[in-house]
Design a protein around this motif. Structure first.
Motif, PDB file in Angstrom:
ATOM      1  N   PRO A 180       0.961  -1.128  -0.020  1.00 29.24           N
ATOM      2  CA  PRO A 180       0.099   0.115   0.047  1.00 29.24           C
ATOM      3  C   PRO A 180       0.893   1.075   0.035  1.00 29.24           C
ATOM      4  O   PRO A 180       0.664   2.063  -0.656  1.00 29.24           O
ATOM      5  CB  PRO A 180      -0.888  -0.027   1.375  1.00 29.24           C
ATOM      6  CG  PRO A 180      -0.935  -1.636   1.770  1.00 29.24           C
ATOM      7  CD  PRO A 180       0.444  -2.110   1.001  1.00 29.24           C
ATOM      8  N   GLY A 227      -8.808  -0.674  -2.999  1.00 28.54           N
ATOM      9  CA  GLY A 227      -8.083  -1.796  -2.264  1.00 28.54           C
ATOM     10  C   GLY A 227      -7.494  -2.779  -3.157  1.00 28.54           C
ATOM     11  O   GLY A 227      -7.819  -2.811  -4.483  1.00 28.54           O
ATOM     12  N   ARG A 263      -7.581   0.138   5.448  1.00 28.39           N
ATOM     13  CA  ARG A 263      -6.679  -0.884   5.803  1.00 28.39           C
ATOM     14  C   ARG A 263      -6.819  -1.278   7.118  1.00 28.39           C
ATOM     15  O   ARG A 263      -6.633  -2.404   7.563  1.00 28.39           O
ATOM     16  CB  ARG A 263      -5.226  -0.180   5.680  1.00 28.39           C
ATOM     17  CG  ARG A 263      -4.752  -0.048   4.420  1.00 28.39           C
ATOM     18  CD  ARG A 263      -3.615   1.186   4.096  1.00 28.39           C
ATOM     19  NE  ARG A 263      -3.682   1.691   2.825  1.00 28.39           N
ATOM     20  CZ  ARG A 263      -3.083   2.418   2.191  1.00 28.39           C
ATOM     21  NH1 ARG A 263      -2.039   2.810   3.135  1.00 28.39           N
ATOM     22  NH2 ARG A 263      -3.261   2.805   0.797  1.00 28.39           N
TER      23      ARG A 263
END
Length: 350
Positions: A135, A168, A294
């Motif tokens: 990420p 995501g 997250r």
């Protein structure tokens, strides 16, 4: 006596149900609290209303981010800009919302990049497999020069692009067996979006990609029309795919961002100071939404495992095998997306 006894029984049942509801609520995925608004009040002429539409539901990280955006804009404009949120595709799907921005009948939306590839071909970059290993790499790309240039490129066709957030990573589930190598995918029927890169990825991995609408997916999995599918953890849980899929693999094979878009017609009516306020609010919203996404991602993965889903976490060596197997996908799409752009993104993760 009978009435009194019945009343007591009803009371006991009601209390039990309330207790169960409270237990379920406490067990629900917890989101990080919405931050306090910081920054001075922005003074400008005029009163404005923003209808902000998204395709995802109120239970997701994206809507939570929008709540923060609403709080920032309304407080820092001292109420002169009012924001109304429309989740769950109430005003249309991603493409319909974008079209409404272009016509000036809707002020804001935040679609994922995949549906916009026909309008902005460079967005196909985000469909390439294993492009963002972490990420943090995705953040560095999107918040840096590359991401800012892509926002500028998307500020055409009646749109103004002002920020990024996170849809995501996509993960693999199936009903047949654990998957820890491309060989385990041989012949598995995997539902995908009607997206040429996604089809290319799964064919290259040895699976049998089967495009179909998301609305049909649960039934298709339940009836064995397809063996598996791929979506973020939150979608896997909210759609209850774990009820018809025993196995999951944390592949992180595609990372998809959300892009925050404003109608150009509306944008031009805003004073410069309010335009800057929306840019700042979009940035703060994106940072917070990523944090929520997250946090929820880790919680939901654990909840799925606790529910009985067998989750395979790939070793670095296993992940490398998947990456090497899909390398031909990059050769197929390099010229269409732009080799220089792909190289710049890959350089960030080196």
């Amino acid at each position: 006596m009978k009435t009194t006894t019945m009343t007591r029984v009803t009371s006991l049942i009601g209390g039990a149900l309330l207790g169960l509801t409270a237990l379920q609520a406490s067990a629900a995925t917890e989101m990080p609290p919405i931050p306090d608004v910081k920054g001075d009040v922005v003074k400008a002429d005029g009163d404005f209303k923003i209808k902000f539409s998204i395709g995802t539901t109120q239970s997701g990280a994206q809507y939570r981010g929008l709540e923060y955006f609403e709080k920032i804009v309304e407080k820092r404009s001292d109420g002169h800009i009012q924001v109304e949120l429309f989740p769950g595709a109430q005003l249309g799907d991603d493409l319909q919302a974008v079209s409404a921005l272009q016509s000036g009948t809707l002020e804001m939306t935040a679609p994922s990049t995949s549906p916009l590839v026909s309008m902005f071909p460079k967005f196909a970059l985000f469909d390439l497999p294993f492009l963002f290993p972490t990420p943090e790499v995705a953040d560095e790309v999107l918040d840096g020069e590359i991401g800012q240039q892509m926002l500028e490129d998307a500020s055409t066709n009646g749109l103004v692009a002002i920020g990024w957030a996170e849809n995501g990573y996509r993960q693999l589930t199936n009903s047949q067996h654990p998957v820890s190598s491309p060989e385990d995918l041989d012949g598995l029927k995997i539902r995908t979006m009607q997206n040429p890169i996604h089809l290319d990825i799964w064919r290259t991995l040895g699976a049998n990609p089967t495009p179909m609408s998301f609305a049909e997916l649960f039934t298709a999995l339940e009836q064995g029309v397809v063996d598996g599918q791929e979506n973020p953890w939150i979608t896997i849980q909210s759609s209850k795919f774990n009820e018809v899929q025993d196995y999951a693999t944390e592949t992180n094979h595609v990372y998809t961002p959300f892009i925050t878009l404003v109608s150009e017609r509306f944008w031009k009516r805003l004073p410069d100071d309010y335009q800057q306020l929306l840019r700042e609010a979009a940035k703060q919203m994106g940072d917070y939404e990523r944090h929520v996404s997250r946090t929820m991602n880790d919680q939901i993965k654990q909840e799925l495992a606790d529910s009985g889903m067998q989750i395979t976490e790939l070793t670095p060596e296993q992940m490398k095998t998947f990456q090497e197997t899909v390398a031909p996908v990059y050769d197929d799409w390099r010229d269409k997306i732009g080799g220089e752009l792909i190289d710049k993104v890959r350089a960030v993760s080196q």
